[in-house]
Write a protein that holds these residues in place. Structure first.
Motif, PDB file in Angstrom:
ATOM      1  N   ASP A   6       0.838  -1.146  -0.092  1.00  0.00           N
ATOM      2  CA  ASP A   6       0.081  -0.015  -0.203  1.00  0.00           C
ATOM      3  C   ASP A   6       0.883   1.198   0.115  1.00  0.00           C
ATOM      4  O   ASP A   6       1.398   1.554   1.164  1.00  0.00           O
ATOM      5  N   ARG A   7       1.080   1.724  -1.170  1.00  0.00           N
ATOM      6  CA  ARG A   7       2.032   3.064  -1.382  1.00  0.00           C
ATOM      7  C   ARG A   7       1.678   4.119  -0.401  1.00  0.00           C
ATOM      8  O   ARG A   7       2.393   4.787   0.042  1.00  0.00           O
ATOM      9  N   ILE A   8       0.305   4.164  -0.600  1.00  0.00           N
ATOM     10  CA  ILE A   8      -0.099   5.677   0.119  1.00  0.00           C
ATOM     11  C   ILE A   8       0.095   5.654   1.632  1.00  0.00           C
ATOM     12  O   ILE A   8       0.783   6.202   2.440  1.00  0.00           O
ATOM     13  N   ALA A   9      -0.250   4.284   2.237  1.00  0.00           N
ATOM     14  CA  ALA A   9       0.196   3.856   3.674  1.00  0.00           C
ATOM     15  C   ALA A   9       1.691   4.241   3.878  1.00  0.00           C
ATOM     16  O   ALA A   9       2.037   4.705   5.162  1.00  0.00           O
ATOM     17  N   LEU A  11       4.050   5.820   2.076  1.00  0.00           N
ATOM     18  CA  LEU A  11       4.487   7.225   2.213  1.00  0.00           C
ATOM     19  C   LEU A  11       4.143   8.132   3.591  1.00  0.00           C
ATOM     20  O   LEU A  11       4.882   8.416   4.017  1.00  0.00           O
ATOM     21  N   ILE A  12       2.965   7.840   3.985  1.00  0.00           N
ATOM     22  CA  ILE A  12       2.225   8.669   5.398  1.00  0.00           C
ATOM     23  C   ILE A  12       3.102   8.130   6.395  1.00  0.00           C
ATOM     24  O   ILE A  12       3.507   8.952   7.161  1.00  0.00           O
ATOM     25  N   ARG A  13       3.257   6.981   6.614  1.00  0.00           N
ATOM     26  CA  ARG A  13       4.053   6.398   7.618  1.00  0.00           C
ATOM     27  C   ARG A  13       5.616   6.748   7.610  1.00  0.00           C
ATOM     28  O   ARG A  13       6.038   7.150   8.600  1.00  0.00           O
ATOM     29  N   ALA A  15       6.620   9.321   6.301  1.00  0.00           N
ATOM     30  CA  ALA A  15       6.921  10.724   6.431  1.00  0.00           C
ATOM     31  C   ALA A  15       6.779  11.044   7.903  1.00  0.00           C
ATOM     32  O   ALA A  15       7.294  12.063   8.515  1.00  0.00           O
TER      33      ALA A  15
ATOM     34  N   LEU B 131       9.469  13.950   2.282  1.00  0.00           N
ATOM     35  CA  LEU B 131       8.479  14.040   3.720  1.00  0.00           C
ATOM     36  C   LEU B 131       7.678  15.740   3.524  1.00  0.00           C
ATOM     37  O   LEU B 131       6.587  15.456   4.110  1.00  0.00           O
ATOM     38  N   VAL B 134       4.930  15.312   1.506  1.00  0.00           N
ATOM     39  CA  VAL B 134       3.549  14.220   2.145  1.00  0.00           C
ATOM     40  C   VAL B 134       2.937  15.131   3.063  1.00  0.00           C
ATOM     41  O   VAL B 134       1.568  15.152   3.401  1.00  0.00           O
ATOM     42  N   HIS B 135       3.565  15.754   4.096  1.00  0.00           N
ATOM     43  CA  HIS B 135       3.060  16.793   5.112  1.00  0.00           C
ATOM     44  C   HIS B 135       2.163  17.820   4.304  1.00  0.00           C
ATOM     45  O   HIS B 135       1.066  18.206   4.671  1.00  0.00           O
ATOM     46  N   TYR B 153      -2.417   5.175   9.483  1.00  0.00           N
ATOM     47  CA  TYR B 153      -1.373   4.801   9.062  1.00  0.00           C
ATOM     48  C   TYR B 153      -0.108   5.132  10.195  1.00  0.00           C
ATOM     49  O   TYR B 153       0.619   4.323  10.053  1.00  0.00           O
ATOM     50  N   ILE B 154      -0.329   5.858  10.732  1.00  0.00           N
ATOM     51  CA  ILE B 154       0.802   6.482  11.900  1.00  0.00           C
ATOM     52  C   ILE B 154       0.293   5.710  13.424  1.00  0.00           C
ATOM     53  O   ILE B 154       1.130   4.990  13.841  1.00  0.00           O
TER      54      ILE B 154
END
Lengths: 334, 200
Positions: A6-9, A11-13, A15, B131, B134-135, B153-154
């Motif tokens: 899951d590329r979006i996941a 990316l967000i993780r 960052a 980074l 994304v932000h 996700y985080i």
């Protein structure tokens, strides 16, 4: 078989969390924004009132409706309590009961206890801080006018060190009144002490104008005045000797954030807060302070002690001369 | 399903003097303004606080002047741009030239149109590090989209937990997350010219 990524996941993780302002910054901004929001509300209501009043006047019944139209009390926030403990707020009639406990409105009175002082941050732009000694009683007559009814008040109209980007005193007028006496800052730090009908003023930095009746004087750093309202009334000026009056003032100094800031800026801020002249034994030491980045929470110590602690942990030291109010930054012990 | 208030409703409530509306506004938009200003002032938290105070102060005094022609976020960030320019002028020193992809008019227009889910450009120059992109992309989504994606996700929250925070039922939450992912993909694409799937 591998599951598709899951590329979006990812990316967000990758960052991580977006940066957030610290709780301290968040609160200061919220406080200032809220005050401006309320000011905007008042302005719009005033305009609406004027429009209504004009219409009413045309109809010839303005007088009858006037009391109804003006009786819309709304708390006008003028200050926020910080580092406060053991105090009493007497709310203005019809005013600020709706305010958060740490907010002060026009007309409110504030009394400190017999044992503890208080630090306040004043609106609108957050650059002025006020410190009240124990046993002090003040009342906000308006957003820029404070009545000292008893005790002692210290005013710092720039709330930071020169050159730190926080000097906006000129935009933050404040007048202290004590009986017949009136004290206006001209970008400064000063202390006003009320003793019955008399008022003592001590200027720590910058300049102050004191007025009693028709007599008006300007006081500079290191000068003081006693304003005697009794009898014929008089202003007596003199020079301050270093004394213990500043001890309570320094104990209530707002805590200085250090996280991510360079040591030089923090030292300048602390020196300013403590009314100290900051000097470096060598240019190299000053450069070293400028390139030292600090991390950690604000220290709960008066300015001079905070300076000592930060210098110690940065491999530097200081020699101070309380008599003439200066500190010299020197190399740390080997 | 509970409807989240629109920006128009929130601003109308603020104009009427509603404290809760002010708090929602502040919670939602102040961090975005802060994150927008911070890198443009070289990462100085102190200067950022000063500028944010000016931005929010000006916005609060003139909130009734927001007509809704641009999104509330765009309106605020335009005030921020002006204040940043004033800040550098006041400092009377040359700012190092920092280029932000989202300042590009084409990218800004694309980000503005995300809620309409249309009008996406194909390729744009890659100008910011991953980074920050994304932000920035998260910040330019409707606030609850960005928050929901971060929570999922985080922070690893479940759909039910996210729904609880947003006062939405599980179906509505699933649907919101799907929309948030699409919006994020669009924002990311607008900022970098590449899709999430292109990333290594």
């Amino acid at each position: 078989m591998n599951e598709p990524r899951d590329r979006i996941a990812d990316l967000i993780r990758g960052a991580g969390q977006r940066p957030e302002p610290s709780a301290e910054v968040y609160e200061r901004l919220r406080f200032a924004a809220r005050a401006q929001w309320q000011a905007g509300l008042r302005q719009r209501r005033r305009r609406r009132f004027l429009a209504i009043a004009a219409g009413v006047a045309l109809l010839g019944i303005g007088t009858a409706l006037f009391p109804l139209l003006v009786s819309t009390p709304e708390p006008v926030i003028v200050a926020r309590l910080t580092q406060a403990a053991d105090h009493q707020i007497v709310r203005a009639r019809g005013g600020a009961d709706a305010l958060d406990s740490e907010l002060i409105g026009v007309g409110d009175e504030l009394r400190t206890s017999e044992s503890q002082g208080i630090t306040l941050a004043q609106l609108p732009n957050g650059t002025t801080s006020l410190r009240l000694a124990a046993n002090t009683h003040i009342r906000w007559k308006s957003a820029d006018r404070v009545e000292l009814l008893a005790g002692a008040i210290y005013v710092d109209t720039s709330h930071g060190a020169p050159g730190s980007g926080l000097t906006q005193a000129v935009r933050d007028p404040l007048v202290i009144e004590a009986g017949e006496a009136r004290i206006e800052h001209i970008g400064t730090q000063f202390l006003a002490v009320r003793r019955g009908n008399d008022v003592e003023v001590h200027v720590r930095d910058g300049e102050v104008r004191v007025t009693l009746g028709t007599d008006s004087r300007r006081l500079a750093r290191g000068e003081s005045a006693t304003l005697r309202a009794t009898g014929a009334g008089a202003i007596q000026t003199g020079h301050d000797a270093a004394d213990s009056s500043w001890q309570w003032v320094d104990a209530l100094a707002p805590r200085v954030s250090i996280e991510g800031r360079d040591l030089l800026t923090v030292l300048r801020t602390l020196a300013y807060q403590g009314g100290l002249e900051l000097r470096f034994a060598t240019a190299d030491l000053e450069a070293a302070a400028g390139s030292t980045i600090l991390h950690g929470p604000a220290l709960n110590l008066p300015p001079r002690e905070t300076m000592r602690a930060l210098l110690g942990s940065s491999g530097l030291g200081m020699t101070d001369d309380p008599g003439n109010g200066s500190v010299l930054i020197v190399p740390g012990p080997k | 399903m509970n409807e989240l208030p629109t920006d128009r409703e929130m601003v109308n409530s603020m104009i009427a003097g509603n404290e809760a509306a002010f708090e929602s506004f502040f919670r939602e938009y102040m961090p975005r303004v802060f994150r927008f200003v911070l890198p443009r002032l070289g990462g100085s938290v102190q200067d950022t606080e000063e500028v944010c105070q000016e931005v929010l102060g000006r916005a609060m005094r003139n909130i009734a002047g927001w007509r809704g022609e641009a999104s509330l976020s765009t309106w605020l960030l335009q005030i921020a741009r002006n204040e940043i320019t004033d800040h550098w002028r006041r400092k009377a020193r040359r700012a190092s030239v920092e280029v932000f992809a989202e300042d590009d008019p084409l990218v800004a227009a694309t980000l503005e149109s995300i809620q309409d889910d249309s009008n996406r450009p194909d390729r744009l120059a890659d100008r910011a590090d991953l980074l920050n992109v994304v932000h920035t992309a998260l910040d330019r989504l409707p606030a609850h989209y960005g928050d929901a994606l971060e929570w999922k996700y985080i922070d690893g929250l479940s759909v039910a937990e996210i729904g609880q925070r947003l006062t939405l039922n599980p179906t509505a939450t699933q649907s919101l997350l799907a929309r948030a992912r699409t919006a994020f993909r669009d924002a990311f694409t607008a900022l970098t010219g590449s899709t999430a799937g292109d990333m290594p």
